[in-house]
Design a protein around this motif. Structure first.
Motif, mmCIF file in Angstrom:
data_model
loop_
_atom_site.group_PDB
_atom_site.id
_atom_site.type_symbol
_atom_site.label_atom_id
_atom_site.label_comp_id
_atom_site.label_asym_id
_atom_site.label_seq_id
_atom_site.Cartn_x
_atom_site.Cartn_y
_atom_site.Cartn_z
ATOM 1 N N TYR A 94 31.476 -26.311 -3.930
ATOM 2 C CA TYR A 94 31.628 -26.771 -2.548
ATOM 3 C C TYR A 94 32.718 -27.850 -2.491
ATOM 4 N N HIS A 118 32.434 -17.775 2.076
ATOM 5 C CA HIS A 118 31.315 -18.707 1.960
ATOM 6 C C HIS A 118 31.472 -19.916 2.891
ATOM 7 N N SER A 120 31.277 -22.984 2.392
ATOM 8 C CA SER A 120 32.092 -24.095 1.855
ATOM 9 C C SER A 120 33.569 -23.878 2.170
ATOM 10 N N GLU A 159 37.470 -14.224 -1.325
ATOM 11 C CA GLU A 159 36.606 -14.315 -2.504
ATOM 12 C C GLU A 159 36.842 -13.103 -3.388
ATOM 13 N N GLY A 228 29.259 -27.685 -11.372
ATOM 14 C CA GLY A 228 30.649 -28.123 -11.452
ATOM 15 C C GLY A 228 31.568 -26.960 -11.128
HETATM 16 C C1 LIG Z 1 31.797 -18.033 -2.873
HETATM 17 C C2 LIG Z 1 31.198 -19.379 -3.132
HETATM 18 N N1 LIG Z 1 32.013 -20.433 -3.271
HETATM 19 C C3 LIG Z 1 31.530 -21.675 -3.510
HETATM 20 C C4 LIG Z 1 30.179 -21.887 -3.618
HETATM 21 C C5 LIG Z 1 29.684 -23.279 -3.863
HETATM 22 O O1 LIG Z 1 29.512 -23.443 -5.229
HETATM 23 P P1 LIG Z 1 28.576 -24.619 -5.778
HETATM 24 O O2 LIG Z 1 27.182 -24.107 -5.695
HETATM 25 O O3 LIG Z 1 29.058 -24.851 -7.165
HETATM 26 O O4 LIG Z 1 28.799 -25.796 -4.891
HETATM 27 C C6 LIG Z 1 29.287 -20.814 -3.497
HETATM 28 C C7 LIG Z 1 27.835 -21.051 -3.629
HETATM 29 O O5 LIG Z 1 27.002 -20.266 -3.346
HETATM 30 C C8 LIG Z 1 29.808 -19.530 -3.247
HETATM 31 O O6 LIG Z 1 29.010 -18.471 -3.104
#
Ligand SMILES: Cc1ncc(COP(=O)(O)O)c(C=O)c1O
Length: 370
Positions: A94, A118, A120, A159, A228
């Motif tokens: 994130y 996502h 984030s 993604e 991380g």
């Molecule tokens: C495509 C994607 N990016 C980023 C994240 C965030 O990753 P993190 O859980 O390490 O914060 C996620 C979490 O589900 C995700 O699915």
């Protein structure tokens, strides 16, 4: 790939004005007047992992007291592992997405993102002063239409493996279109890290597209089993982030512990054995699904993420409750995590799910949807 002009200019201005930020590795003097370790807990045997020599916390941000040769070496290791020039660690995926997308584009530029990325990435894009547009999921014609309309320097965000539907990004086509339009492509490999490609390097590497992708985000909270994330890109991009990415600059760095855990997870990821076992289970699940005549009830996916289509939020809760009663942990996924009308039960297949368990959950689903 030439770096965006605005990045080159911004870094060179900092250099000229004596404002350039640089990571320095381990502290070069011994009396601590810079860390946030006010009570000395980092060196306290109670908090510090016993006899490990590791610091329990980093004591500050990377640009103050939190940098270390351990972090720098790990970044070099990760860059080499993923066949990229340079790497920068973040506390989570994130944070990495916020850190990258909030600063890469300036006012007058454009960020275009797949409409199923996502949360984030969506939030990260909102923090940018650039104009932002989404394009229909994996729809190359729509991406082209948005690229035709875009202004300034253009960034495209997708993604590798979509977390809710479990389908792959149309990376080959997206790379060609981005290269035709001179757009900078950013790929989030959160769900493909450790799962796709030799040594789990991810989907971009598996498809030999690394030269067409400007930046990648790999996260460690999923297949790597810890937490991380890392942003991979050119040395210039990493210098730019060290100077302008607020979620990198203004937060306490990862602890030695976390750094070591990332390194260990990556060493484990090198073996393709566990990955092969995972894919065997995925294919076994697909085989059972097809024998049960249930393929159509699931969103199309070749990956370990399999989502059962259900009729609305209430039905998703009802089915997940029934499945859980039998001891199988599943979650109903509802709006706003997914668009209204696409509520689902999301399953993740693991290496450690047994064939019995797979047959069991498919039987439960069959009883619920018929
Ligand atoms: C495509 C994607 N990016 C980023 C994240 C965030 O990753 P993190 O859980 O390490 O914060 C996620 C979490 O589900 C995700 O699915």
């Amino acid at each position: 790939m030439k770096e965006p002009d605005f990045h080159i200019k911004a870094l060179s201005e900092r250099q000229t004005n004596g404002q350039l930020r640089k990571l320095e590795g381990d502290p070069i003097a011994s009396f601590d007047f810079f860390s946030n370790d006010y009570l000395g807990f980092v060196h306290d045997a109670v908090v510090k992992p016993k006899d490990s020599g590791l610091r329990s916390g980093a004591t500050g941000s990377r640009l103050l007291s939190g940098d270390s040769s351990r972090a720098l070496l790990l970044e070099q290791y990760l860059a080499d592992y993923h066949h990229m020039d340079a790497a920068l660690l973040f506390q989570s995926g994130y944070m990495a997405n916020l850190g990258l997308l909030s600063c890469v584009a300036k006012r007058g530029d454009t960020i275009i993102y797949d409409n199923l990325v996502h949360a984030s990435l969506r939030q990260a894009v909102q923090l940018s002063p650039a104009s932002t547009y989404s394009f229909k999921h994996n729809d190359i014609a729509d991406l082209r239409a948005k690229l035709n309309r875009s202004k300034g320097t253009v960034f495209v965000v997708v993604e590798a493996l979509y977390s809710m539907d479990g389908d792959e990004g149309a990376l080959e086509d997206i790379c060609s279109v981005c290269s035709a339009f001179g757009a900078y492509l950013i790929v989030d490999e959160a769900h493909s890290t450790g799962v796709y490609g030799a040594k789990g390097r991810g989907l971009v590497d598996q498809l030999h597209l690394k030269d067409a992708v400007w930046a990648r985000i790999h996260t460690f909270g999923k297949a790597a089993g810890i937490h991380g994330a890392v942003v991979l890109g050119s040395e210039h991009l990493i210098d730019f982030l060290i100077n302008f990415s607020k979620p990198f600059i203004y937060t306490t760095a990862l602890s030695d512990h976390s750094l070591d855990a990332i390194h260990t997870a990556y060493k484990m990821m090198q073996s393709d054995h566990a990955r092969q076992q995972l894919w065997d289970k995925v294919r076994y699940f697909e085989d059972c699904l097809s024998k049960a005549g249930l393929e159509e009830q699931f969103y199309p996916s070749n990956s370990p993420i399999k989502s059962l289509k259900v009729d609305g939020a209430a039905e998703s809760l009802r089915i997940s409750k029934e499945i859980r009663k039998a001891g199988y942990m599943v979650k109903a996924i509802r709006y706003p995590t997914v668009p209204k009308g696409t509520e689902r039960i999301r399953l993740c297949i693991h290496k450690h799910n047994t064939e019995e368990q797979i047959k069991g959950i498919i039987e439960l689903i069959r009883n619920q949807v018929r």
